[in-house]
Motif scaffolding. Structure first.
Motif, short mmCIF file in Angstrom:
data_model
loop_
_atom_site.label_atom_id
_atom_site.label_comp_id
_atom_site.label_asym_id
_atom_site.label_seq_id
_atom_site.Cartn_x
_atom_site.Cartn_y
_atom_site.Cartn_z
N ALA A 7 0.84 -1.20 0.00
CA ALA A 7 0.00 0.00 0.00
C ALA A 7 0.87 1.25 0.00
O ALA A 7 0.59 2.21 -0.73
N ARG A 8 1.90 1.27 0.83
CA ARG A 8 2.81 2.41 0.88
C ARG A 8 3.49 2.63 -0.47
O ARG A 8 3.61 3.75 -0.95
N ASP A 9 3.94 1.53 -1.09
CA ASP A 9 4.58 1.63 -2.40
C ASP A 9 3.60 2.18 -3.44
O ASP A 9 3.94 3.05 -4.24
N ALA A 10 2.38 1.68 -3.42
CA ALA A 10 1.35 2.14 -4.35
C ALA A 10 1.05 3.62 -4.13
O ALA A 10 0.91 4.39 -5.09
N GLU A 11 1.01 4.01 -2.86
CA GLU A 11 0.77 5.42 -2.54
C GLU A 11 1.89 6.31 -3.09
O GLU A 11 1.64 7.36 -3.69
N LEU A 13 3.74 5.72 -5.59
CA LEU A 13 3.63 5.73 -7.06
C LEU A 13 2.34 6.40 -7.54
O LEU A 13 2.10 6.48 -8.74
N ARG A 14 1.54 6.86 -6.59
CA ARG A 14 0.23 7.46 -6.90
C ARG A 14 -0.70 6.50 -7.62
O ARG A 14 -1.53 6.90 -8.43
N ASP A 15 -0.54 5.23 -7.30
CA ASP A 15 -1.45 4.19 -7.79
C ASP A 15 -2.59 4.12 -6.77
O ASP A 15 -2.62 3.24 -5.90
N TRP A 16 -3.47 5.10 -6.86
CA TRP A 16 -4.51 5.27 -5.84
C TRP A 16 -5.45 4.08 -5.74
O TRP A 16 -5.83 3.69 -4.63
N ASP A 17 -5.82 3.48 -6.86
CA ASP A 17 -6.73 2.34 -6.82
C ASP A 17 -6.16 1.21 -5.97
O ASP A 17 -6.85 0.66 -5.11
N THR A 18 -4.91 0.88 -6.20
CA THR A 18 -4.27 -0.20 -5.45
C THR A 18 -4.14 0.16 -3.98
O THR A 18 -4.51 -0.63 -3.11
N ARG A 49 -6.23 12.54 -1.21
CA ARG A 49 -5.07 12.75 -2.10
C ARG A 49 -5.39 12.33 -3.52
O ARG A 49 -4.87 12.92 -4.47
N ALA A 50 -6.25 11.33 -3.67
CA ALA A 50 -6.64 10.88 -5.00
C ALA A 50 -7.69 11.79 -5.63
O ALA A 50 -8.03 11.62 -6.80
#
Length: 142
Positions: A7-11, A13-18, A49-50
């Motif tokens: 989740a932190r990595d996705a955040e 990367l701004r991969d909000w869905d993940t 943020r998204a």
């Protein structure tokens, strides 16, 4: 890799869905489990943020954390009209955000009018305006 690392990595990367999917699955408002409650706050922050204001608005109907996060995000983005609409619907936190936004953008008179129109008897709203007035007057002598 643990879910929170994903989740932190996705955040990052701004991969909000993940990120939102991973965090929301482990989130619970006012949970006795402090991790679940912290995840709930994280979930609200991710939605903001998204820019998922529709989701936050829906959650804000029953969730104080969503309401606060929504109003804070609207204020941070300078979305005066949205804050005003929410304040007109009776959201006091939105009124406070609107008043602060107006004061922070050197529109204390407009803030005073907003308090008059939307929260005439709201002492906290009056105190916010008064605080900006006194801090502005403190610098007037320089």
């Amino acid at each position: 890799m643990e879910w929170f690392e994903q989740a932190r990595d996705a955040e990052q990367l701004r991969d909000w869905d993940t990120a939102i999917t991973l965090v929301s699955a482990r989130a619970e408002c006012y949970s006795a489990d402090s991790y679940a409650h912290d995840n709930h706050l994280w979930h609200m922050a991710l939605l903001a943020r998204a820019g998922r204001f529709a989701e936050l608005t829906e959650l804000a109907l029953t969730d104080v954390h969503a309401r606060r996060r929504l109003n804070a995000s609207l204020r941070e983005r300078g979305m005066e009209a949205a804050l005003r609409m929410r304040a007109e619907d009776g959201d006091r936190d939105a009124l406070y955000g609107l008043v602060r936004l107006l004061c922070e953008t050197s529109r204390v008179q407009e803030a005073d009018q907003a308090v008059h129109d939307l929260g005439r008897d709201d002492q906290h709203a009056h105190q916010i305006v008064a605080g900006f007035r006194s801090s502005s007057n403190a610098f007037a002598g320089f």
